[in-house]
Design a protein around this motif. Structure first.
Motif, PDB file in Angstrom:
ATOM      1  N   PHE A 244       8.168 -18.164 -76.119  1.00 25.81           N
ATOM      2  CA  PHE A 244       8.863 -19.352 -76.632  1.00 25.81           C
ATOM      3  C   PHE A 244       9.051 -20.386 -75.523  1.00 25.81           C
ATOM      4  O   PHE A 244       8.845 -21.593 -75.728  1.00 25.81           O
ATOM      5  CB  PHE A 244      10.221 -18.942 -77.213  1.00 25.81           C
ATOM      6  CG  PHE A 244      10.943 -20.048 -77.918  1.00 25.81           C
ATOM      7  CD1 PHE A 244      10.738 -20.289 -79.269  1.00 25.81           C
ATOM      8  CD2 PHE A 244      11.828 -20.879 -77.230  1.00 25.81           C
ATOM      9  CE1 PHE A 244      11.399 -21.312 -79.926  1.00 25.81           C
ATOM     10  CE2 PHE A 244      12.492 -21.902 -77.863  1.00 25.81           C
ATOM     11  CZ  PHE A 244      12.277 -22.125 -79.231  1.00 25.81           C
ATOM     12  N   PHE A 245       9.432 -19.908 -74.345  1.00 31.01           N
ATOM     13  CA  PHE A 245       9.648 -20.821 -73.220  1.00 31.01           C
ATOM     14  C   PHE A 245       8.349 -21.517 -72.818  1.00 31.01           C
ATOM     15  O   PHE A 245       8.314 -22.734 -72.583  1.00 31.01           O
ATOM     16  CB  PHE A 245      10.210 -20.038 -72.030  1.00 31.01           C
ATOM     17  CG  PHE A 245      10.446 -20.875 -70.805  1.00 31.01           C
ATOM     18  CD1 PHE A 245      11.528 -21.738 -70.717  1.00 31.01           C
ATOM     19  CD2 PHE A 245       9.567 -20.806 -69.723  1.00 31.01           C
ATOM     20  CE1 PHE A 245      11.742 -22.515 -69.588  1.00 31.01           C
ATOM     21  CE2 PHE A 245       9.773 -21.580 -68.592  1.00 31.01           C
ATOM     22  CZ  PHE A 245      10.865 -22.439 -68.529  1.00 31.01           C
ATOM     23  N   LEU A 279      -1.750 -24.789 -79.352  1.00 31.91           N
ATOM     24  CA  LEU A 279      -1.456 -23.646 -78.492  1.00 31.91           C
ATOM     25  C   LEU A 279       0.051 -23.520 -78.268  1.00 31.91           C
ATOM     26  O   LEU A 279       0.618 -22.419 -78.319  1.00 31.91           O
ATOM     27  CB  LEU A 279      -2.179 -23.812 -77.155  1.00 31.91           C
ATOM     28  CG  LEU A 279      -2.031 -22.658 -76.152  1.00 31.91           C
ATOM     29  CD1 LEU A 279      -2.596 -21.370 -76.736  1.00 31.91           C
ATOM     30  CD2 LEU A 279      -2.740 -23.002 -74.840  1.00 31.91           C
ATOM     31  N   ALA A 280       0.712 -24.650 -78.046  1.00 30.76           N
ATOM     32  CA  ALA A 280       2.163 -24.643 -77.868  1.00 30.76           C
ATOM     33  C   ALA A 280       2.862 -24.187 -79.137  1.00 30.76           C
ATOM     34  O   ALA A 280       3.834 -23.413 -79.096  1.00 30.76           O
ATOM     35  CB  ALA A 280       2.639 -26.036 -77.468  1.00 30.76           C
ATOM     36  N   ILE A 284       5.303 -20.892 -79.560  1.00 33.37           N
ATOM     37  CA  ILE A 284       6.694 -20.992 -80.028  1.00 33.37           C
ATOM     38  C   ILE A 284       6.929 -20.093 -81.235  1.00 33.37           C
ATOM     39  O   ILE A 284       7.921 -19.355 -81.304  1.00 33.37           O
ATOM     40  CB  ILE A 284       7.040 -22.457 -80.368  1.00 33.37           C
ATOM     41  CG1 ILE A 284       7.078 -23.298 -79.084  1.00 33.37           C
ATOM     42  CG2 ILE A 284       8.375 -22.544 -81.097  1.00 33.37           C
ATOM     43  CD1 ILE A 284       7.219 -24.779 -79.325  1.00 33.37           C
ATOM     44  N   VAL A 285       6.001 -20.135 -82.201  1.00 30.20           N
ATOM     45  CA  VAL A 285       6.139 -19.292 -83.408  1.00 30.20           C
ATOM     46  C   VAL A 285       6.067 -17.817 -83.049  1.00 30.20           C
ATOM     47  O   VAL A 285       6.871 -16.995 -83.516  1.00 30.20           O
ATOM     48  CB  VAL A 285       5.054 -19.655 -84.443  1.00 30.20           C
ATOM     49  CG1 VAL A 285       5.076 -18.669 -85.604  1.00 30.20           C
ATOM     50  CG2 VAL A 285       5.251 -21.075 -84.959  1.00 30.20           C
ATOM     51  N   LEU A 286       5.090 -17.454 -82.193  1.00 29.58           N
ATOM     52  CA  LEU A 286       4.952 -16.052 -81.782  1.00 29.58           C
ATOM     53  C   LEU A 286       6.188 -15.573 -81.024  1.00 29.58           C
ATOM     54  O   LEU A 286       6.670 -14.450 -81.226  1.00 29.58           O
ATOM     55  CB  LEU A 286       3.708 -15.901 -80.907  1.00 29.58           C
ATOM     56  CG  LEU A 286       3.392 -14.487 -80.417  1.00 29.58           C
ATOM     57  CD1 LEU A 286       3.142 -13.558 -81.593  1.00 29.58           C
ATOM     58  CD2 LEU A 286       2.172 -14.502 -79.497  1.00 29.58           C
ATOM     59  N   GLN A 289       8.948 -14.878 -83.481  1.00 25.84           N
ATOM     60  CA  GLN A 289       8.703 -13.646 -84.230  1.00 25.84           C
ATOM     61  C   GLN A 289       8.964 -12.406 -83.374  1.00 25.84           C
ATOM     62  O   GLN A 289       9.537 -11.418 -83.852  1.00 25.84           O
ATOM     63  CB  GLN A 289       7.270 -13.640 -84.761  1.00 25.84           C
ATOM     64  CG  GLN A 289       7.029 -14.653 -85.868  1.00 25.84           C
ATOM     65  CD  GLN A 289       5.602 -14.633 -86.361  1.00 25.84           C
ATOM     66  OE1 GLN A 289       4.679 -14.275 -85.616  1.00 25.84           O
ATOM     67  NE2 GLN A 289       5.394 -15.015 -87.610  1.00 25.84           N
ATOM     68  N   LEU A 290       8.530 -12.444 -82.119  1.00 19.86           N
ATOM     69  CA  LEU A 290       8.774 -11.315 -81.227  1.00 19.86           C
ATOM     70  C   LEU A 290      10.268 -11.107 -80.997  1.00 19.86           C
ATOM     71  O   LEU A 290      10.754  -9.965 -80.999  1.00 19.86           O
ATOM     72  CB  LEU A 290       8.067 -11.535 -79.886  1.00 19.86           C
ATOM     73  CG  LEU A 290       6.555 -11.340 -79.869  1.00 19.86           C
ATOM     74  CD1 LEU A 290       5.964 -11.822 -78.557  1.00 19.86           C
ATOM     75  CD2 LEU A 290       6.206  -9.872 -80.101  1.00 19.86           C
ATOM     76  N   PHE A 291      10.992 -12.190 -80.822  1.00 18.64           N
ATOM     77  CA  PHE A 291      12.434 -12.077 -80.610  1.00 18.64           C
ATOM     78  C   PHE A 291      13.115 -11.480 -81.843  1.00 18.64           C
ATOM     79  O   PHE A 291      13.966 -10.601 -81.728  1.00 18.64           O
ATOM     80  CB  PHE A 291      13.024 -13.451 -80.297  1.00 18.64           C
ATOM     81  CG  PHE A 291      14.468 -13.404 -79.890  1.00 18.64           C
ATOM     82  CD1 PHE A 291      14.824 -13.199 -78.560  1.00 18.64           C
ATOM     83  CD2 PHE A 291      15.481 -13.537 -80.831  1.00 18.64           C
ATOM     84  CE1 PHE A 291      16.153 -13.136 -78.183  1.00 18.64           C
ATOM     85  CE2 PHE A 291      16.808 -13.481 -80.465  1.00 18.64           C
ATOM     86  CZ  PHE A 291      17.153 -13.277 -79.129  1.00 18.64           C
ATOM     87  N   LEU A 292      12.727 -11.958 -83.029  1.00 13.82           N
ATOM     88  CA  LEU A 292      13.319 -11.419 -84.258  1.00 13.82           C
ATOM     89  C   LEU A 292      12.926  -9.958 -84.461  1.00 13.82           C
ATOM     90  O   LEU A 292      13.726  -9.162 -84.953  1.00 13.82           O
ATOM     91  CB  LEU A 292      12.874 -12.261 -85.456  1.00 13.82           C
ATOM     92  CG  LEU A 292      13.469 -13.674 -85.524  1.00 13.82           C
ATOM     93  CD1 LEU A 292      12.837 -14.458 -86.674  1.00 13.82           C
ATOM     94  CD2 LEU A 292      14.986 -13.615 -85.698  1.00 13.82           C
TER      95      LEU A 292
END
Length: 316
Positions: A244-245, A279-280, A284-286, A289-292
């Motif tokens: 995300f960062f 790409l950005a 951000i979406v990935l 999703q990983l955090f959730l």
């Protein structure tokens, strides 16, 4: 009881009489109290009938029969649950493992105080199709597990302290990585002993290339569950935050570049025409999703019945 010998088997009817007789001879010569646990993993060649006949002449044999073939890991786990000896010895049923190695393995556990001793077949009689994948697996397992003193994690001939087998669960294709499971459970005194490897006398090998893929996937599972099983947010949250960062920084860079060009009254293109924008966006979406995923996994972990089950060595 001194020793439980756990033997998983699949279609090994020809070798069983010789194997059980050999084990009993070694036990009697060394005055060990023992049991032989034969776990029939859905054999179709009459192995179970042979076990029943052997049981009639040898009361120290205990047979377990699966309704179908579940795999070596299931057979070992069931044998471990049934074992009553203070030291558990595992070996294959194909006579490639020598029962003469039992006294030496037993002493390494009882006198040298090892938790687990794994055999190392320094000289092997297996074909290259089996030895090459084994070498690759062993190298990868040493690297990922940090157990650098073992040459062969998958050797069927091993000795365990009773507390080890009662505190690990073997499933899937995890029998290849029992030393790793033991280490993650807190049993860190793991040793190795060179053992004799004999040429197969009866039948044919059950090794297939599908086990190469399954074994690699199970190695990844062991690594992940052992390291992050009780704190999945540390893995998914970290990966998600970094993704995300990175996506946010990239998006701000693109927007900043456009604003700079506008201020300079220079030609600029729309943000959506820039490949870096997508790409950005993906990053951000990935990351979200990983955090959730980590958040949900953390909730599942906190509500698991074994969330506070830890290995206690002793109390006073």
């Amino acid at each position: 009881m001194d020793i439980s010998v756990v033997v998983p088997l699949y279609d090994e009817v020809e070798s069983l009489p010789e194997l059980t007789s050999w084990i009993s001879r070694v036990m009697n010569d060394n005055n060990y109290t023992y049991e032989i646990i034969l776990v029939d993993d859905g054999s179709r060649d009459g192995s179970w009938d042979m076990i029943c006949r052997l049981k009639e002449s040898n009361p120290f044999i205990y047979g377990i029969k699966f309704r179908r073939n579940y795999g070596k890991s299931a057979a070992l786990n069931t044998g471990f649950e049934a074992a009553r000896g203070e030291v558990i010895i595992t070996m294959d049923a194909d006579l490639q493992d020598s029962p003469d190695e039992i006294p030496g393995l037993y002493r390494r556990i009882t006198e040298d105080k090892y938790d687990l001793v794994s055999g190392w077949k320094a000289k092997r009689y297996d074909p290259l199709s089996k030895t090459i994948p084994t070498k690759l697996f062993n190298a990868a397992t040493r690297k990922m597990s940090g157990i650098n003193n073992l040459h062969d994690f998958n050797c069927g001939l091993k000795a365990y302290r009773k507390t080890v087998v009662k505190n690990i669960e073997v499933y899937g294709e995890m029998h290849r990585y029992i030393p790793v499971l033991a280490k993650w459970a807190g049993f860190t005194k793991i040793g190795e002993q060179v053992v004799e490897h004999r040429a197969r006398k009866y039948g044919k090998t059950k090794f297939g290339w599908s086990r190469f893929i399954n074994g690699f996937l199970d190695l990844l599972s062991i690594f992940f569950v052992g390291k992050f099983g009780k704190r999945p947010m540390h893995f998914f949250g970290t990966m998600g935050t970094l993704s995300f960062f990175a996506g946010t920084v990239l998006a701000l860079w693109i927007m900043g570049e456009k604003l700079y060009l506008i201020a300079k009254h220079e030609h600029y293109r729309d943000i959506t025409d820039n490949p870096l924008f997508y790409l950005a966006l993906v990053a951000i979406v990935l990351g979200s999703q990983l955090f959730l995923t980590g958040f949900v996994a953390e909730l599942v972990s906190r509500n698991a019945p074994e969330r506070n089950r830890y290995q206690i060595e002793e109390t006073v």
